[in-house]
Enzyme design. Structure first.
Site, PDB file in Angstrom:
ATOM      1  N   CYS A   1       0.850  -1.200   0.000  1.00  0.00           N
ATOM      2  CA  CYS A   1       0.000   0.000   0.000  1.00  0.00           C
ATOM      3  C   CYS A   1       0.882   1.245   0.000  1.00  0.00           C
ATOM      4  O   CYS A   1       1.537   1.532  -0.984  1.00  0.00           O
ATOM      5  CB  CYS A   1      -0.967  -0.034   1.176  1.00  0.00           C
ATOM      6  SG  CYS A   1      -2.293   1.184   1.011  1.00  0.00           S
TER       7      CYS A   1
ATOM      8  N   HIS B   1      -3.662  -5.462   0.910  1.00  0.00           N
ATOM      9  CA  HIS B   1      -2.988  -5.714   2.191  1.00  0.00           C
ATOM     10  C   HIS B   1      -2.948  -7.204   2.533  1.00  0.00           C
ATOM     11  O   HIS B   1      -3.871  -7.712   3.166  1.00  0.00           O
ATOM     12  CB  HIS B   1      -3.718  -4.972   3.313  1.00  0.00           C
ATOM     13  CG  HIS B   1      -3.512  -3.500   3.291  1.00  0.00           C
ATOM     14  ND1 HIS B   1      -2.499  -2.876   3.968  1.00  0.00           N
ATOM     15  CD2 HIS B   1      -4.188  -2.505   2.652  1.00  0.00           C
ATOM     16  CE1 HIS B   1      -2.558  -1.568   3.768  1.00  0.00           C
ATOM     17  NE2 HIS B   1      -3.579  -1.317   2.973  1.00  0.00           N
TER      18      HIS B   1
ATOM     19  N   GLU C   1      -1.173  -8.515   4.815  1.00  0.00           N
ATOM     20  CA  GLU C   1      -1.074  -8.639   6.272  1.00  0.00           C
ATOM     21  C   GLU C   1      -2.441  -8.483   6.935  1.00  0.00           C
ATOM     22  O   GLU C   1      -2.575  -8.739   8.131  1.00  0.00           O
ATOM     23  CB  GLU C   1      -0.061  -7.628   6.832  1.00  0.00           C
ATOM     24  CG  GLU C   1      -0.577  -6.210   7.077  1.00  0.00           C
ATOM     25  CD  GLU C   1      -0.858  -5.396   5.819  1.00  0.00           C
ATOM     26  OE1 GLU C   1      -0.679  -5.932   4.707  1.00  0.00           O
ATOM     27  OE2 GLU C   1      -1.272  -4.231   5.949  1.00  0.00           O
TER      28      GLU C   1
END
Lengths: 1003, 261
Positions: free
Chosen positions: B97, B225, B227
């Site tokens: 990002c 994302h 994560e």
């Protein structure tokens, strides 16, 4: 020396900000595409510093311009490159002194770009950001000015200019302008004599914007006339009359915003039977008393009402803090800046709670007039649509840029919020239960500890914020009350604070909110018993502030610390490494006095007891006379087209999808989400509440929900408050929250309830406040629900006399609670065809105050009455159902009643249903409940639950003893069928319902 | 006993996804440490001591001027030599990002050979003009050889950005990147087919491109994302379709750790 760099997009394809401006010109200002033809945005950076031309060029190239999509021009216009045939040029930028976040980051970028040259920036080297919008189309000057002042710039805080193409010089464009703040003023402290004449004394309060009453002014006057006080002041070399520093500090400390005088007042309450009683403090009698009554059953309460936020135990070794605030007045004037300071401000409450909690989620609830409002908007107010867009943008940017997920909230519409929008912002935080061998919620200050301020600098921004929010909004409301948040400065401070906390580098922390240093240090000095504050040591944004301004400024992004002398150097060094400015402003003492100095001269010497406890108690009268409203005529109700009404209701502003707005919040940063704001087959079914799992290595969850139903106040604020609490608890239970293990926060937003010339109906409004408090007490006791924190905002009116607009009395309730297992939860969406649909809870003939009646322009009579005992018993059973995994979906019934809950469950799962409402539990069997009440009534304590056929028996067994019934089946087709026996009431489709529900707020 | 590879997670100045990114690397078997950019610049922490470098998401410097720009410039001016040494050492680098925006604006993605700080592509405003948090389906290009994407074909991750629209400097460059397998990750429909536009392609990216890698595959950046999807309960439909064994993003981190182990 000034240099101006303009940056333009090479192609309209990447100029989406300009596309949004064009869209707003067409949709919000109604300008046709022939007039609003095309737009382009140019970013403008002005560098005020000595630079050689090569460096300016390099800064333009390396920092301001994207080589792929943008072009730039130094000291020349970029307009021709951006939109060659533009007709109008509008330029806007902040007024000098207004927080310019882009300018500040740009300055850092410039410093980096110059680092290789050895040139270091000095204090006076500035960078300002601005923007220029080019418009093509046949606009009149008036139309261009409207675009400038209602879409592009807020004239309160920004300068703007509109220029026709003919007046524009293609060679020079708009010349570079400095925005340096120059305050041609030598700081000084005045001594202010307090006149004896009451009229003169009141005038002094009004003119100084102290917002103190005559009685309060007289108490202040008496204090300074006291012989002992005079003797002490004389001995210390202070003038006998108060200084402006002292008066401002008293006004701030005694403001309604900080002192909550209405909640502390003696209230003479007369009920509908003429019976009169005196209530000594609503806060002590109802709010605090409720928590005290529940406390024995809630050993998990850690810290309530004393700190910036309430703290409860979460999981072994971890606590959770929660706080909700309002920021209504600033948001009315500058919706973007006001709302942003609302969210970053409440973040600081969490940072300053206990030894410093880490913010882990935000919540937000907004109340606006309809964005489709089509009547004239009063002076100084923004149109509700602009207000909504800008408040949303402020909270969105504040939360997103801070890296805190927005997990729960709502938007409520009622045209009475035209006068003041309500902007509720909440934050939850996480903290280890113990830090350095001590409970983390405890903190103290020892005489000798350093007074340390950290974060942003002080300017004139936000002066009188606390006193200003304690008076009604008028055309004359002060500009200086507006601030703009700076999330990145605060984020750096957040990271630093948690690092310093874990290293044990400070003894006490609190935030600087309303009232600035006066408030934070005023409270902190109580811990040690006094302080010695050197106001000239405070870092300023610009010179020229008087000492009193430094003391009460509400400039944002600041925290106050008490630092042990032996830790000061380590604290300061870590701050330097984290790019956080910290200043040692003096010492905490045990002198019993709040002392301020400026250039070694004493400017304030206040007795702490008088400052904090000297304000006189208010005496307020309240008289409850139930209002008279009528139900719509039975004959007209009988003729309603129920199917059409059902679709219409799905599109009501208070019911329709808010997805367009909620998607713009980052709701997943920090990686905790288990139940997100939207779940379901297409990720668009609105969740009842949020569930997060804050600790990666543990299974515990945290539920976060809220309840708010201002409409019910029109009939009885008692039932409004009860329903707000019930809704918040019900929402939490719907996702697996455990009744009896939840904690609540109360946020009251009321119109001025004190009878006066400006408020002739004060006694009624005060009675509404009494009744809302009674309900809050009653339901919290019944639900074993402690209140852990709260706030009140009591002057939510616009104007005076005939033009006065008052908000409906509103209680917003936030509920948080730990869940033993975050995975034992439920979402609203129907999961599978063939599942059985149950209604839990009793439906009564209760359409009063409903969204359905509101749509018919009626209030009605029968407001939903919350059945505490029945609901709480049901909630406990539903908790067991979810724990055992027996519910496939759970959705609470609120605005719009059973129909809306059923429809949302079906839409969320993109599945049909066949439901017979004749089977709904309706309390007394003999009672005939109307079709409309069965479908759209808002009786409290109800849910729609779907269950697999295999689990039905076990599910029913757990619910035995409570009202529930099987009403239908989830269907594989697209049809939404609701009948009463054999009579079809609603026959529509998922697609049709979805369109009606999704569209109204999708802009 | 083998020691776990150390991963440097850059933080500070508005980066905000560092903690969950560290957690994701740890779940995948690494030893992640958050490194404040200031400490890397003043040398108190040496990035060369780490096996992997990660630039997380967030709003570095508020995304003012342009997303990632100020942070990228600071890296270039203050840590440029270190970054070039990491490229020579073949240290895997990921930018997510805001971190992806930083690497693109720094010129490390898609990158030049040898590595230099020449920006050739950009990430700019979403076509919608809005920041949005939305889940997207993604698939890898058939010719991808990035170590980060080994074994992955289609995954489901959230995007959370306002400036994620990928634009290559010129059409020839795009063709070259595609031929090299550098346009490694693209937005797609649930069934893997090409999106018609918004919302499956959430920002209007050229070629629906969501992620890029360097020619050697070691530097990898993406707007979504990973994560934010390492646990099964982070999936927005985990209650409908049942829980998977793990979130789709975890394999990305495991791949890098296996590569350096």
């Amino acid at each position: 020396m000034l240099n101006r760099i303009e940056v333009a997009q090479k192609s309209p394809a990447t100029d989406s900000p300009a596309h949004r401006i064009l869209k707003a010109m067409r949709e919000d200002l109604g300008l046709p595409a022939t007039i609003a033809e095309a737009a382009a945005l140019i970013r403008v950076y002005t560098l005020e510093m000595d630079l050689n031309p090569a460096d300016v060029e390099r800064i333009g190239h390396d920092l301001f311009c994207d080589p792929v999509t943008e072009s730039y021009a130094v000291n020349a216009p970029a307009a021709i490159a951006a939109l060659p045939d533009f007709d109008w040029l509008i330029e806007a930028g902040f007024k000098p002194g207004v927080t310019d976040n882009v300018g500040r980051s740009a300055r850092e970028g410039v410093a980096d770009a110059l680092s290789s040259t050895g040139r270091k920036l000095v204090e006076d080297d500035k960078v300002y950001a601005g923007r220029q919008v080019l418009l093509k189309g046949k606009l009149t000057r008036d139309q261009a000015v409207r675009v400038a002042t209602t879409l592009l710039a807020n004239p309160l805080i920004e300068t703007w200019q509109v220029m026709a193409r003919a007046d524009w010089d293609a060679k020079t464009g708009i010349p570079a302008q400095s925005r340096k703040v120059v305050v041609p003023h030598q700081p000084s402290t005045k001594t202010i004599a307090l006149p004896e004449d009451p009229a003169q004394l009141q005038k002094l309060s009004d003119e100084m914007l102290l917002a103190l009453t005559l009685e309060e002014m007289q108490v202040v006057r008496a204090h300074f006339a006291d012989a002992a006080v005079q003797a002490e002041r004389k001995a210390a070399g202070m003038p006998l009359d108060p200084t402006d520093v002292e008066l401002e500090m008293i006004a701030q400390t005694w403001s309604e915003h900080c002192k909550h005088k209405i909640f502390a007042a003696d209230v003479e309450y007369t009920d509908e039977n003429g019976k009169t009683e005196t209530i000594h403090s609503l806060y002590k009698t109802f709010v605090k008393a409720a928590t005290n009554a529940v406390r024995p059953k809630a050993p998990w309460l850690k810290s309530v009402f004393t700190d910036n936020a309430g703290i409860i135990a979460f999981a072994e070794g971890w606590d959770v803090a929660m706080k909700a605030e309002t920021h209504n007045s600033p948001s009315a004037l500058d919706p973007f800046g006001g709302a942003m300071t609302g969210i970053v401000g409440v973040n600081r409450d969490i940072l300053g709670c206990g030894m410093g909690c880490k913010p882990i989620f935000n919540t937000d609830v907004f109340c606006f007039a309809s964005p489709y409002y089509d009547k004239a908007v009063p002076e100084k107010l923004h149109h509700p649509k602009r207000l909504m867009k800008e408040v949303h943008r402020g909270v969105k940017d504040g939360g997103n840029e801070s890296g805190i997920p927005t997990v729960n909230g709502s938007i409520v519409f009622d045209d009475r919020f035209l006068g003041k929008p309500l902007v509720f912002c909440g934050t939850g935080g996480l903290i280890p239960s113990e830090l350095h061998g001590k409970p983390s919620w405890q903190k103290s200050i020892v005489p000798g500890d350093r007074i340390v301020m950290a974060g942003g600098r002080i300017g004139k921004d936000g002066i009188h914020g606390a006193t200003f929010s304690s008076i009604a909004l008028t055309e004359a409301s002060p500009v200086s009350a507006v601030q703009i948040g700076d999330p990145i400065t605060q984020k750096k401070m957040l990271d630093f604070l948690l690092e310093a906390r874990d290293l044990g580098l400070f003894r006490f922390v609190t935030d600087n909110g309303a009232g600035g240093l006066s408030s934070s240090l005023g409270e902190m000095a109580r811990e040690s018993g006094g302080c010695e504050l050197h106001l000239d040591k405070a870092p300023l944004k610009y010179a020229g502030l008087d000492p009193w301004e430094i003391l009460v400024s509400e400039a944002q992004e600041r925290m106050s610390f008490a630092v042990q002398p032996e830790n000061w150097e380590a604290f300061r060094d870590l701050a330097a490494r984290r790019d956080v400015e910290v200043s040692n402003l003096g010492t905490f003492t045990d002198s019993g006095r709040f002392e301020c100095y400026f250039d070694e001269k004493s400017v304030c010497r206040m007795d702490m007891d008088f400052l904090h406890d000297g304000n006189p108690k208010m005496h307020i009268k309240a008289h409850w006379k139930p209002p008279v409203h009528l139900d719509p005529p039975a004959a007209s109700l009988a003729k309603r087209d129920i199917n059409a009404d059902a679709l219409q209701l799905l599109g009501a502003l208070n019911i329709c999808s808010k997805e367009t707005w909620v998607r713009q919040y980052d709701h997943e940063v920090q990686g905790q989400s288990v139940v997100k704001p939207f779940m379901g087959k297409e990720n668009d079914g609105p969740s009842d509440a949020a569930v997060i799992k804050p600790l990666t290595d543990r299974k515990e969850g945290l539920v976060v929900s809220h309840g708010i139903v201002p409409r019910y106040s029109d009939i009885d604020a008692y039932h409004m408050a009860a329903a707000a609490v019930d809704e918040a608890v019900r929402n939490a239970v719907a996702v697996g929250g455990e009744p009896g293990k939840l904690a609540a926060l109360d946020n009251f937003c009321w119109p001025d309830p004190v009878e006066s010339e400006a408020t002739p109906d004060g006694q009624y409004k005060m009675a509404q406040l009494v009744r809302a408090n009674q309900a809050l007490y009653d339901i919290c006791i019944a639900y074993d629900l402690p209140l852990i924190s709260g706030k009140d905002s009591m002057k939510n009116d616009y104007g005076k006399g005939a033009t006065k607009i008052s908000v409906p009395p509103t209680l917003m309730v936030t509920v948080v609670g730990p869940m033993p297992d975050a995975q034992k939860t439920a979402t609203i969406d129907f999961k599978k065809a063939g599942d059985l649909v149950y209604v839990l809870g009793t439906t009564k003939e209760e359409l009063g105050g409903s969204e359905y009646f509101a749509g018919l322009g009626a209030v009605g009579t029968a407001v939903p009455v919350t059945d505490f005992a029945a609901n709480f018993a049901l909630y406990k059973k539903l908790f067991a159902v979810i724990q055992q995994g027996l519910a496939r979906s759970v959705h609470d019934c609120s605005d719009g009643g059973l129909w809306v809950a059923l429809a949302e469950s079906a839409l969320g799962g993109r599945l049909g249903m066949d439901v017979n409402v004749a089977l709904e539990p309706v309390g007394k069997l003999e009672l005939e409940v109307s079709d409309l009440a069965l479908l759209f009534g808002e009786s409290q304590g109800r849910f729609v639950v779907s269950v697999t056929p295999e689990n039905a028996a076990a599910f029913e067994k757990l619910l035995a003893g409570s009202a529930f019934s099987l009403v239908g089946t989830v269907m594989a087709d697209n049809a939404l069928r609701v009948r009463r026996g054999t009579r079809t009431l609603i026959d529509t489709t998922v697609d049709e319902a979805f369109t009606a529900w999704r569209k109204p707020l999708d802009f | 006993m083998t020691t776990k590879p150390r991963i440097a997670i850059l933080t500070g100045y508005g980066i905000n996804s560092d903690i969950e990114l560290a957690h994701s690397f740890n779940l995948a078997g690494g030893n992640a440490e958050r490194v404040h950019l200031h400490d890397a610049i003043d040398g108190s922490v040496k990035l060369e001591d780490f096996a992997i470098l990660a630039v997380p998401g967030g709003f570095s410097f508020g995304d003012h001027i342009a997303s990632g720009r100020v942070f990228a410039n600071r890296l270039r001016y203050k840590l440029g030599d270190t970054l070039l040494r990491l490229r020579e050492k073949k240290t895997p680098i990921i930018g997510i990002c805001n971190g992806f925006q930083v690497l693109v604006k720094l010129g490390l993605l898609p990158g030049t050979e040898p590595a230099s700080f020449t920006q050739t592509c950009t990430l700019t405003y979403n076509d919608s003009g809005r920041f949005e948090n939305r889940w997207c389906y993604l698939k890898t290009d058939a010719n991808v050889s990035s170590v980060w994407l080994k074994g992955l074909s289609q995954i489901y991750l959230p995007v959370r950005h306002g400036e994620g629209k990928f634009i290559p400097g010129n059409p020839e460059l795009l063709k070259e990147l595609e031929a090299n397998g550098q346009t490694c990750l693209r937005y797609c429909n649930a069934d893997g087919s090409e999106p018609a536009g918004f919302p499956a392609n959430p920002n209007g990216s050229t070629g629906h491109i969501a992620g890029l890698c360097s020619k050697d595959g070691l530097v990898f950046g993406l707007m979504p994302h990973p994560e934010a999807h390492v646990l099964p309960t982070q999936h927005p439909q985990w209650q409908r379709d049942g829980q998977k064994a793990e979130g789709d993003g975890l394999q990305i981190f495991r791949n890098a750790i296996e590569y350096v182990s």
